[in-house]
Design a protein around this motif. Structure first.
Motif, short mmCIF file in Angstrom:
data_model
loop_
_atom_site.label_atom_id
_atom_site.label_comp_id
_atom_site.label_asym_id
_atom_site.label_seq_id
_atom_site.Cartn_x
_atom_site.Cartn_y
_atom_site.Cartn_z
N LEU B 108 0.82 -1.21 0.00
CA LEU B 108 0.00 0.00 0.00
C LEU B 108 0.86 1.26 0.00
O LEU B 108 0.57 2.25 -0.68
N PHE B 111 2.23 1.69 -3.33
CA PHE B 111 1.17 2.16 -4.21
C PHE B 111 0.97 3.66 -4.06
O PHE B 111 0.83 4.39 -5.04
N PHE B 114 3.66 5.45 -5.80
CA PHE B 114 3.45 5.37 -7.24
C PHE B 114 2.33 6.30 -7.70
O PHE B 114 2.46 7.05 -8.66
N ALA B 115 1.22 6.28 -6.94
CA ALA B 115 0.04 7.01 -7.38
C ALA B 115 0.23 8.51 -7.24
O ALA B 115 -0.28 9.28 -8.04
N ALA B 117 3.13 10.07 -7.33
CA ALA B 117 4.36 10.58 -7.95
C ALA B 117 4.06 11.57 -9.07
O ALA B 117 4.90 12.38 -9.42
N SER B 118 2.83 11.48 -9.62
CA SER B 118 2.54 12.35 -10.74
C SER B 118 2.18 13.76 -10.31
O SER B 118 2.04 14.64 -11.14
N TRP B 139 -4.48 4.59 3.93
CA TRP B 139 -4.74 3.24 3.36
C TRP B 139 -4.60 2.18 4.43
O TRP B 139 -5.43 1.27 4.53
N LEU B 142 -7.58 2.01 6.62
CA LEU B 142 -8.72 1.34 5.98
C LEU B 142 -8.50 -0.17 5.97
O LEU B 142 -9.42 -0.95 6.26
N PHE B 143 -7.26 -0.55 5.67
CA PHE B 143 -6.96 -1.99 5.63
C PHE B 143 -7.08 -2.60 7.02
O PHE B 143 -7.52 -3.73 7.18
N MET B 145 -9.19 -1.67 9.29
CA MET B 145 -10.62 -1.90 9.51
C MET B 145 -11.07 -3.21 8.88
O MET B 145 -11.89 -3.94 9.43
N ILE B 146 -10.51 -3.48 7.68
CA ILE B 146 -10.93 -4.70 7.00
C ILE B 146 -10.42 -5.93 7.73
O ILE B 146 -11.09 -6.94 7.85
N SER B 147 -9.19 -5.82 8.28
CA SER B 147 -8.53 -7.04 8.76
C SER B 147 -8.98 -7.46 10.15
O SER B 147 -8.69 -8.58 10.56
N ARG B 148 -9.67 -6.59 10.90
CA ARG B 148 -10.04 -6.98 12.27
C ARG B 148 -11.49 -7.38 12.36
O ARG B 148 -12.34 -6.80 11.67
N GLN B 154 -12.57 -1.78 14.31
CA GLN B 154 -13.08 -0.84 13.31
C GLN B 154 -13.01 0.60 13.81
O GLN B 154 -12.69 1.51 13.06
#
Lengths: 679, 219
Positions: B108, B111, B114-115, B117-118, B139, B142-143, B145-148, B154
């Protein structure tokens, strides 16, 4: 004139607004409310009709009637009336005038039972939105009015909302009409992306060829749905019977014509016709609509559904004219194109008169017998003779019988088709000849259809208690139908009156005058229409028919000897008396045609006896059903597929697990960021 | 000097997010969250000193105090209390094992490099690489929250997202107006209180705060 005309239009719009507001304010006093709302509509229509005629005759170019700009980008309310708008407005105002007279009596059966104030508010605003559709000059504003028109008509369709069939009809209508609007919206957005403007009177020069083709297809689907073009017609035979009759008269008479207006305004005037295949496509769809529309109408036992299918057929006739016009314009044959357009516009106008009248007649039948089912009617001509006479006039008009106006439009369409058959365009010629054949076949079927409509409902003996107990309809209803019947006769006898207006309209949108071609001699009465050696003079034909009848009677008198009248019991096949069960039923009447067109209707029949054997004296039940191709093979499977897909995916996508929803959010956000990175 | 400190703090905040991901017990989540909040408060304090020296502004110092009061003291305390009141204390709580989750978090961060950089002018002026770190924190939150599985996970994830957004906004705008800051804190406070309440309700209803059980509510 310059100052006076806009004021007339403004006054008309204002009167509709006042009518709407008053019907809300007076909702407790239903009788006064009903009278006042309809009187306002009538006054507004008189003003509007006068203004429209004056505009077409004496004013060149678009006439601005109202202007207001808002701070919201692109949303400005600029109302202009040019000749096309004025022509459609004229048809609207004439019909609204008659329907409003009718409503005074018709709505009286709602008083005390339903919210009359709400009905009149919806009725008035529905008319108002149609006026706005015809006069708006900005695509966004046009779209808003178009949607408002659909929504108000939806409310009117489901006005008797406790019946489940009305709810279903309304839902189908709102779904179809919203789908269609989506297509129109996409077309507007494509236009905007190239021209940076939403102005309908602007130029389409910046649009490349390919996107014009796409926009045309989008408009065809969008407006075609509203018009009831087959195969997009499914909502029409459900929605029209569900609505109260005065509303279905307006919907069938003028609302579906807004689509014709849209095609003219956006395709003809805005895009400009460059491709011949546009016209060919419209022509082909028109042919299909003409034939299938009347074929389905013939099978119907419900009077209002029959009329709704007949509307599909008439829209087909108009579209044949429009298609021929587009083909001719694409080939730069302006005169032939204008000629076909004349036919289309004339039929549009005429159809709004007689189809409006027919729906009012159906409403009168429903008012006096409380049923729409033809199998329960019969013998009404003895009980409501005045209504019967007017309905007969409208039936003659729609069957294109001579002294009435339906004939002129169809005759011109035929002539336009013949005139456009030119050497050197083989493929198109074949299609045009096919269109002639389709129109001819449909013409015959329409007569059969309306013989059934009139004969089964009004002649013979009553088939049920309701028909026996039919009560006389209020005077206002008969007056309005009489007015429409007179108009049908007037425009049938003196077609040049309306042709002068149509000619001006066509001149204003880049056509050439055809009035010179349709030349005549004398005064209006003696104005033969002549096209390439084919002359016709409706008034003279009527005169001739009368003369022939009198002559025949005289000859019979002279050579046949005197009549001897004998009072005598007729030979009655050994029966004591005729009963209603001995006469043709609606199903029986159309049975031969159902068998001829078996491939189309795919009829199925079922015999069932309540007792054990079929040959016992127990009552036997005979049911016959027929299928409609589009609903069975196109819409039902599509609806079923969507439904089962949603059912399956509802529990795959909406699992109820919060983790899944969070993953959706994460993935969406990451994809959006990625999109931003690359584009 | 200040820039160096801020850079270090933003890396620390990112590291604390990783540490959060590696935590196994609910009580240690709360502790890690407290550490992250302390780092943010420090960053706000540093920026406050900087701006009061340069321009005489002291609103950052107020913000710093508010962060300490809310995110370091009050909210962790509230969460501890909530946790203590919930009956079931089954500890293993995550859906993937920890090394894999750490690797995904590294992905992440890559990412977001990368995202972003522009973006023009990244690495110069105000919008420097601290921004990338802060977005990565979002990020990871958010991840998280998903993983627990447990509802408190949350809440912590939500707060980490909020921390990431806040630090990203603060570092890239050089201080938002005080009214905006106050609004954000008020929103967050309300959200946490409501979520704390909901945890009790969920616990009452399902005898557990395992949110997987919520899919029984589906109609």
């Amino acid at each position: 004139m310059e100052l006076f005309l806009p004021v007339l239009f403004q006054a008309s719009v204002l009167l509709y607004l006042v009518g709407a507001i008053i019907s809300v304010l007076l909702r407790k006093r239903e009788k006064i409310n009903n009278l006042s709302a309809n009187l306002f509509c009538m006054a507004a229509s008189v003003l509007g009709a006068a203004a429209s005629i004056a505009k077409i005759l004496w004013h060149e170019g678009p006439l601005g009637i109202f202007e207001a700009h808002s701070t919201i980008p692109f949303l400005s309310l600029v109302m202009k009336v040019d000749n096309i708008s004025a022509f459609f407005l004229l048809a609207l105002f004439i019909l609204v005038f008659c329907v409003s007279i009718y409503s005074i009596g018709y709505i009286s059966h709602y008083i005390g039972r339903r919210n009359v104030g709400l009905f009149n508010f919806l009725y008035t605003t529905f008319i108002l939105t149609m006026i706005l559709v015809f006069t708006s000059t900005n695509a966004i504003f046009f779209y808003i009015c178009w949607e408002a028109m659909s929504v108000f008509s939806y409310f009117l369709v489901v006005f008797e909302s406790e019946k489940s069939e009305n709810q279903r009809a309304g839902t189908l209508y709102i779904i179809m009409t919203h789908l269609a609007s989506a297509f129109i919206l996409v077309a507007f957005l494509i236009i905007y992306s190239y021209t940076q403007s939403f102005d309908l009177y602007g130029s389409s020069g910046a649009l490349p060829e390919m996107s014009k083709n796409i926009i045309f297809l989008l408009f065809l689907i969008g407006f075609g749905t509203k018009a009831g073009l087959i195969p997009l017609h499914v909502w029409l035979p459900h929605a029209h019977p569900a609505a109260p009759s005065n509303v279905s008269a307006l919907m069938s008479g003028i609302m579906i014509k807004t689509a014709i207006y849209g095609m003219l305004r956006f395709v003809h005037c805005y895009l400009g016709i460059e491709q011949a295949w546009w016209g060919l496509l419209i022509l082909t769809l028109g042919m299909i609509s003409v034939f299938l529309g009347v074929a389905y109408a013939l099978m119907e036992g419900n009077i209002k559904r029959l009329l709704a299918f007949s509307s599909v057929e008439n829209i087909g006739i108009i579209l044949i004219g429009l298609g021929v016009c587009f083909i001719a314009f694409a080939h730069e044959q302006v005169l032939l194109g204008s000629f076909a357009l004349t036919a289309a516009l004339l039929h549009t106008f005429n159809h709004s008169l007689f189809k409006g009248g027919l729906f009012l007649g159906a409403g009168a039948i429903q008012y006096s017998t409380q049923t729409k089912d033809m199998e329960k009617l019969g013998g009404l001509s003895k009980r409501i003779p005045v209504t019967a006479f007017f309905v007969l006039c409208f039936s003659l008009a729609i069957s294109a019988i001579i002294p009435f106006n339906g004939f002129i439009g169809e005759w011109l369409t035929f002539q336009a088709l013949f005139a456009n058959i030119l050497p050197g365009q083989t493929g198109i010629d074949i299609l045009l000849i096919l269109a002639v054949a389709a129109l001819g076949l449909a013409g015959g079927l329409v007569i059969a259809c309306f013989v059934k409509f009139f004969g089964i409902s009004f002649l013979g003996l009553p088939r049920s208690e309701q028909a026996l107990q039919a009560k006389e309809v209020p005077l206002t209803m008969n007056i309005s139908m009489g007015l429409l019947a007179c108009l049908c006769l007037f425009f049938g006898l003196f077609p040049l009156t309306i042709l002068t207006l149509v000619d001006k309209v066509i001149l204003s949108i880049g056509g050439s005058t055809v009035l010179g071609e349709l030349r005549g001699e004398f005064f209006l009465l003696f104005y033969p229409l002549e096209i390439a050696g084919n002359e016709i003079l409706p008034a003279a034909i009527l005169g001739l028919v009368l003369v022939m009848i009198i002559l025949t009677l005289l000859l019979l008198r002279m050579f046949g000897g005197k009549y001897i009248e004998r009072k005598y019991g007729t030979w009655d096949c050994g029966y004591e008396a005729l009963t209603s069960r001995m006469q043709y039923s609606a199903t029986g009447f159309s049975k031969p045609l159902q068998i001829v067109f078996k491939i189309l209707f795919r009829p199925s029949r079922k015999l069932s006896a309540e007792g054990e054997a079929l040959c016992s004296s127990e009552p036997i039940k005979y049911t016959t059903t027929f299928s409609s191709i589009f609903e069975d093979f196109l819409y039902s499977p599509a609806a079923k597929a969507v439904k089962s897909f949603s059912k399956k995916t509802a529990f795959r996508i909406q699992t109820g697990s919060i983790h899944n929803y969070l993953i959706y959010i994460l993935v969406t956000v990451l994809l959006l960021i990625l999109y931003n990175r690359f584009f | 000097m200040f820039d160096f400190l801020l850079e270090t703090l933003s890396v620390l905040i990112l590291l604390s997010a990783f540490a959060l991901m590696a935590n196994k017990r609910i009580s240690s989540y709360i502790r890690t969250f407290r550490i992250q909040s302390i780092s943010i408060a420090l960053a706000a304090g540093i920026m406050g000193i900087q701006s009061s020296q340069a321009e005489g502004r002291f609103d950052f110092l107020i913000v710093c105090l508010l962060i300490v009061a809310l995110k370091v003291v009050y909210i962790p305390h509230l969460l501890h209390k909530t946790y203590a009141n919930v009956k079931y204390k089954v500890e293993k709580d995550f859906i993937l094992n920890i090394p894999i989750m750490i690797i995904i978090c590294c992905g992440l961060v890559l990412f977001s490099y990368f995202a972003l950089a522009s973006i023009e002018g990244l690495g110069q002026g105000l919008l420097n690489l601290q921004f990338v770190n802060s977005v990565s924190v979002i990020w990871i939150g958010l991840f998280f929250m998903i993983s627990r599985k447990k509802a408190i996970g949350q809440i912590i994830g939500f707060l980490v997202i909020e921390n990431g957004l806040y630090i990203a906004a603060m570092l890239s705008t050089n201080g938002m107006p005080l009214v905006v800051d106050l609004g954000i804190f008020l929103d967050m406070l309300t959200a946490v209180m409501i979520m704390g309440l909901m945890v009790f309700r969920i616990n009452d209803k399902f005898d557990s705060i395992d949110i997987d059980k919520l899919n029984h509510l589906k109609g």
